[in-house]
Design a protein around this motif. Structure first.
Motif, mmCIF file in Angstrom:
data_model
loop_
_atom_site.group_PDB
_atom_site.id
_atom_site.type_symbol
_atom_site.label_atom_id
_atom_site.label_comp_id
_atom_site.label_asym_id
_atom_site.label_seq_id
_atom_site.Cartn_x
_atom_site.Cartn_y
_atom_site.Cartn_z
ATOM 1 N N LYS A 135 -5.897 -2.940 -2.654
ATOM 2 C CA LYS A 135 -6.447 -3.613 -1.138
ATOM 3 C C LYS A 135 -7.384 -4.773 -0.877
ATOM 4 O O LYS A 135 -8.108 -5.356 0.108
ATOM 5 N N GLU A 136 -6.805 -5.788 -1.960
ATOM 6 C CA GLU A 136 -7.344 -7.070 -1.964
ATOM 7 C C GLU A 136 -5.595 -7.863 -2.359
ATOM 8 O O GLU A 136 -5.773 -8.336 -3.935
ATOM 9 N N PRO A 137 -5.117 -7.965 -1.304
ATOM 10 C CA PRO A 137 -3.576 -8.662 -1.555
ATOM 11 C C PRO A 137 -3.629 -9.942 -2.110
ATOM 12 O O PRO A 137 -5.236 -10.768 -1.962
ATOM 13 N N VAL A 183 -4.125 5.723 -8.595
ATOM 14 C CA VAL A 183 -4.554 5.716 -6.656
ATOM 15 C C VAL A 183 -5.917 6.096 -6.740
ATOM 16 O O VAL A 183 -6.662 7.306 -7.288
ATOM 17 N N GLY A 184 -6.664 5.267 -6.182
ATOM 18 C CA GLY A 184 -8.025 5.407 -5.754
ATOM 19 C C GLY A 184 -8.784 4.764 -6.973
ATOM 20 O O GLY A 184 -8.425 3.396 -7.676
ATOM 21 N N GLY A 185 -9.967 5.212 -6.329
ATOM 22 C CA GLY A 185 -10.696 5.538 -7.764
ATOM 23 C C GLY A 185 -12.108 4.708 -7.267
ATOM 24 O O GLY A 185 -11.872 3.259 -6.217
ATOM 25 N N PRO A 236 -12.287 3.185 -2.050
ATOM 26 C CA PRO A 236 -12.215 4.415 -2.324
ATOM 27 C C PRO A 236 -11.096 5.172 -1.021
ATOM 28 O O PRO A 236 -10.425 6.307 -1.235
ATOM 29 N N GLU A 237 -10.620 4.391 -0.196
ATOM 30 C CA GLU A 237 -9.571 4.370 1.114
ATOM 31 C C GLU A 237 -8.044 4.178 0.810
ATOM 32 O O GLU A 237 -8.047 3.462 0.008
ATOM 33 N N VAL A 238 -7.773 5.619 0.648
ATOM 34 C CA VAL A 238 -5.962 5.166 0.122
ATOM 35 C C VAL A 238 -4.513 5.612 1.757
ATOM 36 O O VAL A 238 -5.706 6.406 2.513
#
Length: 253
Positions: free
Chosen positions: A145-147, A226-228, A233-235
């Motif tokens: 989520k943070e490339p 995955v996630g967490g 929270p989005e996958v």
């Protein structure tokens, strides 16, 4: 002038000598067809009943089937299978444990929203004192989520979870190809490197069991979550399957 040159030569030779004194004490090149069980353990399932979601509300189930050794690489395959996410988590606990030195891995991260690969270490006394008192060293964490960002973090009794002992480093192109992730760990401090560039140093002014649990042996972990709490929270389910590829791990002391 000659005296200055002589001093510079002596300092250079002393530094070179220190570097040359460090030797390779363990390496894992992931050759062969299977993980070496003299070095590695599998951690399986979803963490239940003791730490469901592995303590972070993670969504994946760890198996022995989500990895492969190919052409000298360890490849952790993270998949979406029906309603479940599957992945692999391995450790060197009670088999290969280290106190101080340079610990490094050459790896290529998976990408996409919800993915969370890590190369990290935990104190070998975790089963007796628990987390975070045992200490944790996150040499590499990446969240899709943070490339273009690498996270390097330490967890202690004094600061854990959303730890203040953390650094976010922007590295454009970190998702492309393999990169070298390392720490240099001594009695005084822990330095973090990406491609041999210093990105963070940790050296608390006051060292005690709450701020510096890093005077004992630690073991190595590799996994993809995955996630967490950190990865989600989005996958994005369209990203799967994803691969975390590790070329080697080396320890110098």
């Amino acid at each position: 002038m000659k005296r200055i040159l002589l001093i510079l030569i002596l300092v250079s030779n002393f530094s070179l000598g220190q570097k040359n004194e460090r030797r390779l004490v363990w390496e894992e090149n992931f050759n062969g067809n299977a993980l070496d069980t003299l070095s590695w353990n599998f951690e399986l399932g979803n963490g239940c009943p003791n730490v469901c979601g592995w303590g972070n509300n993670e969504r994946q189930i760890y198996t022995k089937d989500n990895h492969e050794l190919k052409d000298g690489f360890l490849i952790i395959n993270t998949k979406k299978e029906a309603s479940s996410y599957t992945s692999t988590r391995i450790t060197t606990a009670q088999k290969k444990e280290f106190q101080y030195g340079r610990i490094e891995a050459r790896a290529k991260v998976p990408t996409g929203k919800g993915i969370w690969p890590a190369f990290w270490m935990l104190g070998s006394n975790i089963k007796t004192v628990g987390w975070p008192k045992c200490g944790e060293i996150d040499i590499l964490e990446y969240v899709g989520k943070e490339p273009s960002t690498v996270f390097t973090t330490l967890h202690t009794e004094d600061s854990h979870g959303n730890s203040v002992n953390s650094r976010k480093t922007t590295i454009v192109g970190i998702e492309e190809g393999f990169h070298l992730y390392a720490i240099d760990w001594s009695e005084e401090k822990i330095d973090f490197f990406v491609d041999n560039k210093l990105v963070y140093s940790f050296y608390p002014k006051e060292k005690n069991e709450k701020t510096w649990p890093f005077d004992q042996k630690f073991f190595i972990l590799l996994n993809v979550a995955v996630g967490g709490n950190f990865g989600g929270p989005e996958v994005d389910d369209t990203i799967f399957p994803q691969q975390f590829s590790i070329d080697y791990i080396k320890v110098y002391q």
